[in-house]
Design a protein around this motif. Sequence first.
Motif, mmCIF file in Angstrom:
data_model
loop_
_atom_site.group_PDB
_atom_site.id
_atom_site.type_symbol
_atom_site.label_atom_id
_atom_site.label_comp_id
_atom_site.label_asym_id
_atom_site.label_seq_id
_atom_site.Cartn_x
_atom_site.Cartn_y
_atom_site.Cartn_z
ATOM 1 N N ASP A 254 6.421 6.415 -2.809
ATOM 2 C CA ASP A 254 5.901 6.307 -4.110
ATOM 3 C C ASP A 254 5.159 5.237 -4.348
ATOM 4 O O ASP A 254 5.679 4.078 -4.418
ATOM 5 C CB ASP A 254 7.181 6.418 -4.973
ATOM 6 N N ALA A 255 3.801 5.529 -4.792
ATOM 7 C CA ALA A 255 2.871 4.280 -5.092
ATOM 8 C C ALA A 255 2.899 3.879 -6.564
ATOM 9 O O ALA A 255 1.862 3.915 -7.135
ATOM 10 C CB ALA A 255 1.552 4.629 -4.627
ATOM 11 N N GLY A 256 3.963 3.925 -7.005
ATOM 12 C CA GLY A 256 4.283 3.521 -8.376
ATOM 13 C C GLY A 256 3.884 1.982 -8.804
ATOM 14 O O GLY A 256 3.638 1.239 -7.928
ATOM 15 N N PRO A 257 4.158 1.732 -10.026
ATOM 16 C CA PRO A 257 3.728 0.246 -10.446
ATOM 17 C C PRO A 257 4.671 -0.737 -9.840
ATOM 18 O O PRO A 257 5.828 -0.574 -9.617
ATOM 19 C CB PRO A 257 4.071 0.208 -11.962
ATOM 20 N N GLY A 258 3.775 -1.840 -9.285
ATOM 21 C CA GLY A 258 4.591 -3.036 -8.504
ATOM 22 C C GLY A 258 4.493 -2.845 -7.125
ATOM 23 O O GLY A 258 4.913 -3.864 -6.701
ATOM 24 N N LEU A 259 4.431 -1.817 -6.598
ATOM 25 C CA LEU A 259 4.362 -1.660 -4.996
ATOM 26 C C LEU A 259 3.439 -2.380 -4.350
ATOM 27 O O LEU A 259 3.701 -3.322 -3.510
ATOM 28 C CB LEU A 259 3.966 -0.130 -4.524
ATOM 29 N N VAL A 260 1.996 -2.446 -4.750
ATOM 30 C CA VAL A 260 1.110 -3.385 -4.148
ATOM 31 C C VAL A 260 1.592 -4.837 -4.309
ATOM 32 O O VAL A 260 1.688 -5.675 -3.240
ATOM 33 C CB VAL A 260 -0.335 -3.216 -4.888
ATOM 34 N N ALA A 261 2.062 -5.296 -5.765
ATOM 35 C CA ALA A 261 2.723 -6.687 -5.864
ATOM 36 C C ALA A 261 3.648 -7.011 -4.829
ATOM 37 O O ALA A 261 3.370 -8.043 -4.404
ATOM 38 C CB ALA A 261 2.826 -6.776 -7.338
ATOM 39 N N LEU A 262 4.642 -5.978 -4.704
ATOM 40 C CA LEU A 262 5.867 -6.392 -3.710
ATOM 41 C C LEU A 262 5.185 -6.602 -2.571
ATOM 42 O O LEU A 262 5.485 -7.405 -1.772
ATOM 43 C CB LEU A 262 6.642 -5.157 -3.962
ATOM 44 N N LEU A 263 4.358 -5.938 -1.910
ATOM 45 C CA LEU A 263 3.882 -5.901 -0.496
ATOM 46 C C LEU A 263 3.121 -7.453 -0.369
ATOM 47 O O LEU A 263 3.172 -8.069 0.497
ATOM 48 C CB LEU A 263 3.339 -4.751 -0.252
ATOM 49 N N VAL A 264 2.158 -7.567 -1.267
ATOM 50 C CA VAL A 264 1.330 -8.333 -1.315
ATOM 51 C C VAL A 264 2.019 -9.959 -1.179
ATOM 52 O O VAL A 264 1.857 -10.871 -0.636
ATOM 53 C CB VAL A 264 0.170 -8.386 -2.514
ATOM 54 N N VAL A 265 3.136 -9.882 -2.132
ATOM 55 C CA VAL A 265 3.912 -11.166 -2.133
ATOM 56 C C VAL A 265 4.758 -11.234 -0.779
ATOM 57 O O VAL A 265 4.800 -12.304 -0.171
ATOM 58 C CB VAL A 265 4.909 -11.123 -3.258
ATOM 59 N N LEU A 266 5.115 -10.265 -0.273
ATOM 60 C CA LEU A 266 6.071 -10.174 0.861
ATOM 61 C C LEU A 266 4.971 -10.702 2.229
ATOM 62 O O LEU A 266 5.475 -11.500 3.037
ATOM 63 C CB LEU A 266 6.642 -8.972 1.295
ATOM 64 N N ILE A 267 3.712 -10.100 2.329
ATOM 65 C CA ILE A 267 2.954 -10.468 3.389
ATOM 66 C C ILE A 267 2.496 -11.897 2.960
ATOM 67 O O ILE A 267 2.484 -12.418 4.119
ATOM 68 C CB ILE A 267 1.753 -9.508 3.490
ATOM 69 N N GLY A 268 2.154 -12.252 1.929
ATOM 70 C CA GLY A 268 1.709 -13.601 1.675
ATOM 71 C C GLY A 268 2.678 -14.803 2.039
ATOM 72 O O GLY A 268 2.418 -15.732 2.470
#
Length: 446
Positions: A254-268
Amino acid sequence: MTGVHLVGSGIPTLLPTHGVGTRTDLPVPTPLTLAAAGGAVLISFLVLTLFWRRPRTRKDAGPALPAAVDALVGSVVLRTALRAVTLGVLVGVVVLGFAGPTDTNRNLGPWLIYVWLWVGLVPASVLLGPVWAVLNPLRLAHAVVARLLRLDPADGVRPLPAEVGRWPAAVFLAGYLWVELVLPTRADPPVLAGLIAGYCLVQIGLGCVFGSSWFAGGDVFEAYSRVIGSMAPIGRRDGRLALRNPLDGLDDLDAGPGLVALLVVLIGGTAFDGLSRTSFWQSAGATGPLDGTVGLALAILLIAVIFLLGTASTVATTARDTRRHPPAAFAHALVPIAVGYAVAHYFSLLVFDGQQVAILASDPLDHGSDWFGTATHVIDYTLVGTNTIAVVQVLAIVVGHLVATVAAHDRATRLYPDRAAVRTQYPMLATMVALTIGAVALIGAP
């Protein structure tokens, strides 16, 4: 992550430094290795453009597991029992933090949290799915508190707005990474115990307000496990457990709100962890909390910019093609990258320092007990050699980016016509190659 320093006695010493690696003499990278890693991603893209012209992921693929297995996994009794065990362990960690050994090397808490929980969730979730959703002790604690307050555990006081999504988990993840990578006293048992207790109180309180649905996108560990678990070979089809192609699971995320942010923070955060262990970072004198905070924030920002540039063509419109899709449509491609980075950076930590948990568990109060017969054991640093670690690290990064390239290309073939699908992936390809080379360079940088 709290670093580990090998002293002459062979006993690891947790130090308040950046990085987690127990070995720093890995024979990685050379210009040839960097070129091969980037070239592998480039070649895979060329192959995809020739032979992968239509979407191949399927949500209904894979045989269902036996009904008995499905019933066991879904058993309320089993889940309650498992959550009761993890809740007991969590309470024990807090108690040990305040009343246990003050020496970090003799206190079980930091090793359980930083090694077994945070790092161990990666292989567990990749292999079995969102295991923390089953084990999450906060769900049990919340259910008990809600009943005491005469609240419906499922509904809470008010509904959780749909636009919240995984944004809370992304914010809490940034806070966790700051503690793990920047806070000088992060390994001190009382400090860690206080942070855990505070986090639990906040999560349970928000669960009482918004109901049990809060934890899926609000608890960083459950949200992290759910997202990583989308790659597991076990998933649900029509409500039943079934075997599946990991690419099918990724596509169904599910590409819901916050997914990009969660993964970007994790990888960063993982990228900053690697950077903070390099001689470049240390020679720059960037050892204080302010330097670490700025470095972590910039690493996260850099990954965000790279991803947005990589998906820039998916939101652009032309006279010939008016289709447009937000960057979140390709967020699932970040999951294998996050997994690859985590394996590359923390594989040796789990193999070596994970043994310390078994050692300390025999004598958690440091009173001379030996409950499991392991109190006198020492970590076996010959279990895995440096060459093996280096191979695992490089393969994890390259394979992660290869899977990400395939996932992004398959999604593009579903969203765009044939030629447009390839064209939209050119920036993503450049992103994948750059991230691959950068990640391999970081794991072997002196």
